[in-house]
Scaffold this motif. Structure first.
Motif, PDB file in Angstrom:
ATOM      1  N   ARG A  88     -10.966   5.015  -1.159  1.00  0.00           N
ATOM      2  CA  ARG A  88     -10.315   5.453  -2.390  1.00  0.00           C
ATOM      3  C   ARG A  88     -11.176   6.387  -3.226  1.00  0.00           C
ATOM      4  NH1 ARG A  88      -7.737   0.202  -5.409  1.00  0.00           N
ATOM      5  NH2 ARG A  88      -6.109  -0.368  -3.896  1.00  0.00           N
ATOM      6  N   TRP A  89     -12.491   6.268  -3.078  1.00  0.00           N
ATOM      7  CA  TRP A  89     -13.344   6.774  -4.146  1.00  0.00           C
ATOM      8  C   TRP A  89     -14.754   7.004  -3.623  1.00  0.00           C
ATOM      9  CZ3 TRP A  89     -17.663   4.751  -6.607  1.00  0.00           C
ATOM     10  CH2 TRP A  89     -17.864   5.067  -7.966  1.00  0.00           C
ATOM     11  N   THR A  90     -15.376   8.107  -4.015  1.00  0.00           N
ATOM     12  CA  THR A  90     -16.770   8.346  -3.651  1.00  0.00           C
ATOM     13  C   THR A  90     -17.535   8.893  -4.845  1.00  0.00           C
ATOM     14  OG1 THR A  90     -16.411  10.639  -2.896  1.00  0.00           O
ATOM     15  CG2 THR A  90     -16.159   8.876  -1.256  1.00  0.00           C
ATOM     16  N   TRP A  91     -18.820   8.640  -4.868  1.00  0.00           N
ATOM     17  CA  TRP A  91     -19.711   9.216  -5.883  1.00  0.00           C
ATOM     18  C   TRP A  91     -21.079   9.429  -5.259  1.00  0.00           C
ATOM     19  CZ3 TRP A  91     -24.332   7.260  -7.889  1.00  0.00           C
ATOM     20  CH2 TRP A  91     -24.893   8.026  -8.925  1.00  0.00           C
ATOM     21  N   GLU A  92     -21.629  10.628  -5.495  1.00  0.00           N
ATOM     22  CA  GLU A  92     -22.933  10.972  -4.952  1.00  0.00           C
ATOM     23  C   GLU A  92     -23.865  11.359  -6.081  1.00  0.00           C
ATOM     24  OE1 GLU A  92     -24.825  13.829  -1.423  1.00  0.00           O
ATOM     25  OE2 GLU A  92     -22.697  13.950  -1.961  1.00  0.00           O
ATOM     26  N   PRO A  93     -25.088  10.810  -6.131  1.00  0.00           N
ATOM     27  CA  PRO A  93     -26.007  11.105  -7.231  1.00  0.00           C
ATOM     28  C   PRO A  93     -26.530  12.525  -7.172  1.00  0.00           C
ATOM     29  CG  PRO A  93     -27.122   9.834  -5.557  1.00  0.00           C
ATOM     30  CD  PRO A  93     -25.677   9.893  -5.149  1.00  0.00           C
ATOM     31  N   PHE A 129     -28.334   4.024 -12.211  1.00  0.00           N
ATOM     32  CA  PHE A 129     -27.178   4.799 -12.627  1.00  0.00           C
ATOM     33  C   PHE A 129     -26.059   3.878 -13.107  1.00  0.00           C
ATOM     34  CE2 PHE A 129     -29.287   7.020  -9.129  1.00  0.00           C
ATOM     35  CZ  PHE A 129     -29.504   8.277  -9.661  1.00  0.00           C
ATOM     36  N   ALA A 130     -25.214   4.448 -13.958  1.00  0.00           N
ATOM     37  CA  ALA A 130     -23.940   3.821 -14.317  1.00  0.00           C
ATOM     38  C   ALA A 130     -22.851   4.831 -14.020  1.00  0.00           C
ATOM     39  CB  ALA A 130     -23.915   3.429 -15.791  1.00  0.00           C
ATOM     40  N   VAL A 131     -21.809   4.366 -13.325  1.00  0.00           N
ATOM     41  CA  VAL A 131     -20.737   5.251 -12.879  1.00  0.00           C
ATOM     42  C   VAL A 131     -19.404   4.734 -13.386  1.00  0.00           C
ATOM     43  CG1 VAL A 131     -19.590   6.249 -10.859  1.00  0.00           C
ATOM     44  CG2 VAL A 131     -22.061   5.845 -10.814  1.00  0.00           C
ATOM     45  N   LEU A 164     -13.800  -2.666  -2.746  1.00  0.00           N
ATOM     46  CA  LEU A 164     -15.130  -2.955  -2.237  1.00  0.00           C
ATOM     47  C   LEU A 164     -15.994  -1.719  -2.395  1.00  0.00           C
ATOM     48  CD1 LEU A 164     -17.186  -4.639  -0.452  1.00  0.00           C
ATOM     49  CD2 LEU A 164     -16.181  -3.411   1.501  1.00  0.00           C
ATOM     50  N   TYR A 165     -17.132  -1.855  -3.080  1.00  0.00           N
ATOM     51  CA  TYR A 165     -18.059  -0.745  -3.259  1.00  0.00           C
ATOM     52  C   TYR A 165     -19.217  -0.892  -2.278  1.00  0.00           C
ATOM     53  CZ  TYR A 165     -15.450   0.129  -7.508  1.00  0.00           C
ATOM     54  OH  TYR A 165     -14.443   0.387  -8.401  1.00  0.00           O
ATOM     55  N   ALA A 166     -19.474   0.149  -1.500  1.00  0.00           N
ATOM     56  CA  ALA A 166     -20.537   0.129  -0.504  1.00  0.00           C
ATOM     57  C   ALA A 166     -21.509   1.270  -0.774  1.00  0.00           C
ATOM     58  CB  ALA A 166     -19.960   0.261   0.900  1.00  0.00           C
ATOM     59  N   GLY A 167     -22.784   1.031  -0.507  1.00  0.00           N
ATOM     60  CA  GLY A 167     -23.801   2.043  -0.739  1.00  0.00           C
ATOM     61  C   GLY A 167     -24.188   2.760   0.529  1.00  0.00           C
ATOM     62  N   GLY A 168     -25.095   3.719   0.369  1.00  0.00           N
ATOM     63  CA  GLY A 168     -25.557   4.542   1.480  1.00  0.00           C
ATOM     64  C   GLY A 168     -26.071   5.847   0.928  1.00  0.00           C
ATOM     65  N   ASP A 169     -25.704   6.963   1.548  1.00  0.00           N
ATOM     66  CA  ASP A 169     -26.069   8.254   0.982  1.00  0.00           C
ATOM     67  C   ASP A 169     -25.260   8.538  -0.276  1.00  0.00           C
ATOM     68  OD1 ASP A 169     -23.659   8.468   2.322  1.00  0.00           O
ATOM     69  OD2 ASP A 169     -24.090  10.449   3.157  1.00  0.00           O
ATOM     70  N   LYS A 170     -24.133   7.826  -0.411  1.00  0.00           N
ATOM     71  CA  LYS A 170     -23.299   7.886  -1.612  1.00  0.00           C
ATOM     72  C   LYS A 170     -22.618   6.541  -1.775  1.00  0.00           C
ATOM     73  CE  LYS A 170     -20.998  11.296   0.125  1.00  0.00           C
ATOM     74  NZ  LYS A 170     -20.024  12.411   0.335  1.00  0.00           N
ATOM     75  N   ILE A 171     -22.001   6.336  -2.936  1.00  0.00           N
ATOM     76  CA  ILE A 171     -21.204   5.133  -3.154  1.00  0.00           C
ATOM     77  C   ILE A 171     -19.779   5.411  -2.710  1.00  0.00           C
ATOM     78  CG2 ILE A 171     -20.286   3.503  -4.842  1.00  0.00           C
ATOM     79  CD1 ILE A 171     -23.232   3.150  -4.488  1.00  0.00           C
ATOM     80  N   ARG A 172     -19.219   4.500  -1.922  1.00  0.00           N
ATOM     81  CA  ARG A 172     -17.826   4.619  -1.491  1.00  0.00           C
ATOM     82  C   ARG A 172     -17.052   3.389  -1.932  1.00  0.00           C
ATOM     83  NH1 ARG A 172     -20.853   6.905   2.776  1.00  0.00           N
ATOM     84  NH2 ARG A 172     -20.172   9.014   3.353  1.00  0.00           N
ATOM     85  N   GLY A 173     -15.843   3.617  -2.419  1.00  0.00           N
ATOM     86  CA  GLY A 173     -14.969   2.524  -2.793  1.00  0.00           C
ATOM     87  C   GLY A 173     -13.858   2.388  -1.774  1.00  0.00           C
TER      88      GLY A 173
END
Length: 427
Positions: free
Chosen positions: A348-353, A386-388, A330-339
């Motif tokens: 499991r996973w985070t990404w911040e722009p 964005f594409a991640v 499950l991918y959720a948004g906010g200040d960053k993307i969290r999986g």
């Protein structure tokens, strides 16, 4: 939906301060017109943007200028991409190379994102001014030929849902009410009215298990999708737009209840009676996937939609999009993307722009690519896409043309977005 009505919609993620630009969508004289010949086939070569312009990034597969501001965001309808404009044209482009497949001229501005059902594309056209009646137009998806029109003599029309046999259209005005508007069920084949019923000014609709549910201003309605028999209606105060999801047995949505913000409610699909409430924190977004109800707000969590029983809860706040689950994540948004692991909530996973944005929202996952919408407080508010890479957790690209963009539309081939009068295909 006209801008003057947008103010009545609760922000999808108001409790988090998150939103993307697109979220963050009376009986009278009825006339149906037969198939016409207004279509003007016009094949234009797609612009392979990265080959023609050094300023365009290589991930832009093609771009097309429509010559008029885009008012109905692009949406993939299979092998074609449908887009509507202020001048009233609807154009279909081949998703592969951007070549124009067909064009239809409705004369008046296209008001809503096109919707495809089977071999038919539905659009709504009409002027923005007061008492300007809108029209539903059914177009052949392959040729753009007009199949029929529906004009009930109403101010604004909304496409609320569709099946292979019927398309459901609601009427609206600029003075929101919980009643006094009309829901029409139209035959996809010829636009004939199969039945109609009373509703209020609408936020959205959902068709599930032989019923159509309409979330309207101050009241929810449920009708038998085939016969038009009213199943139930129930008052709902302060509904959170785009949180309504339906299973065969339960309709779930978020609203303010007894001064508690963002309460998640489950009602029996056949009666409308409340069967459970979830009020741990504030819920501002929902999505349903593979029998699990995922929620976003004060916390990201997973629930059983039948009982409301919580299966897991993450510590972080977040926003869940309508289709952000793939391969159990499950991918959720906010200040960053969290999986999150969809089964137990383990992060499991985070990404911040690295761009200057206030928040990011997952749009869709295709294979190992997550496409991301974003928003900022200043203008242009919806500027970056964005594409991640979901495997490496790294950015593949960032798209920015320095102006407001529509929300992303995604299919198995890539993502599509528009700015001003130009549509872009992103790989």
């Amino acid at each position: 939906m006209p801008s003057s009505r947008r103010r009545y919609l609760r922000g999808c993620v108001a409790t988090l301060g998150l939103a993307s630009a697109g979220c963050l969508g009376s009986n009278g004289y009825i006339e149906t017109s037969p198939i016409g010949t207004e279509t003007t086939p016009e094949l234009e070569a797609g612009t392979a943007a990265h080959k023609q312009s050094r300023e365009t990034e290589p991930f832009v597969a093609w771009q097309q200028s429509l010559g008029s501001p885009i008012t109905a965001p692009p949406i993939s309808t299979g092998s074609g991409l449908s887009v509507g404009t202020e001048s009233g044209t609807v154009k279909s482009f081949a998703t592969a190379d951007g070549s124009q497949q067909w064009m239809y001229d409705a004369s008046d501005p296209i008001r809503a994102q096109p919707r495809r059902v089977g071999n038919t594309v539905f659009v709504v056209s009409g002027k923005e001014g007061l008492y300007e009646d809108h029209i539903v137009v059914a177009l052949d998806a392959e040729s753009g030929a007009k199949q029929w029109t529906f004009s009930p003599g109403e101010w604004w029309l909304e496409l609320l849902g569709a099946t292979e046999e019927m398309v459901y259209v609601g009427t609206n005005t600029d003075a929101p009410s919980k009643q006094g508007r009309t829901l029409y069920a139209l035959a996809v084949a010829d636009g004939s009215v199969q039945w109609s019923g009373e509703i209020g000014d609408q936020y959205e609709g959902a068709v599930r298990n032989g019923a159509i549910y309409v979330a309207s201003y101050g009241r929810f309605y449920a009708y038998d999708a085939e016969t038009g028999e009213k199943r139930w209606a129930t008052d709902v105060a302060d509904y959170y737009s785009r949180t309504m999801v339906a299973t065969d047995d339960t309709l779930c949505y978020a609203a303010d209840v007894d001064e508690t913000r963002g309460t998640l409610i489950g009602v029996a699909a056949d009666t409308g009676e409340t069967v459970w409430r979830h009020d741990e924190g504030s819920v501002a977004s929902t999505t349903l996937h593979d029998g699990t109800l995922y929620i976003g707000g004060t916390h990201v969590a997973a629930l059983d939609p039948a009982s409301g029983e919580q299966q897991w809860q993450a510590e972080q706040s977040g926003y869940v999009q309508q289709a952000p689950v793939q391969n159990g994540v499950l991918y959720a948004g906010g200040d960053k993307i969290r999986g999150y692991d969809g089964s137990n909530g383990e992060q499991r996973w985070t990404w911040e722009p690295d761009a200057d944005v206030e928040g990011v929202v997952p749009a869709a996952v295709v294979s190992d690519t997550l496409y991301v919408d974003s928003w900022t407080d200043g203008d242009p508010r919806n500027r970056f896409k964005f594409a991640v890479d979901t495997t490496a957790g790294t950015k593949r690209w960032a798209f920015d043309v320095g102006s407001n963009l529509t929300d992303l539309s995604v299919d198995e081939n890539g993502a599509y977005v528009a700015a001003a009068d130009t549509v872009y295909a992103l790989e």
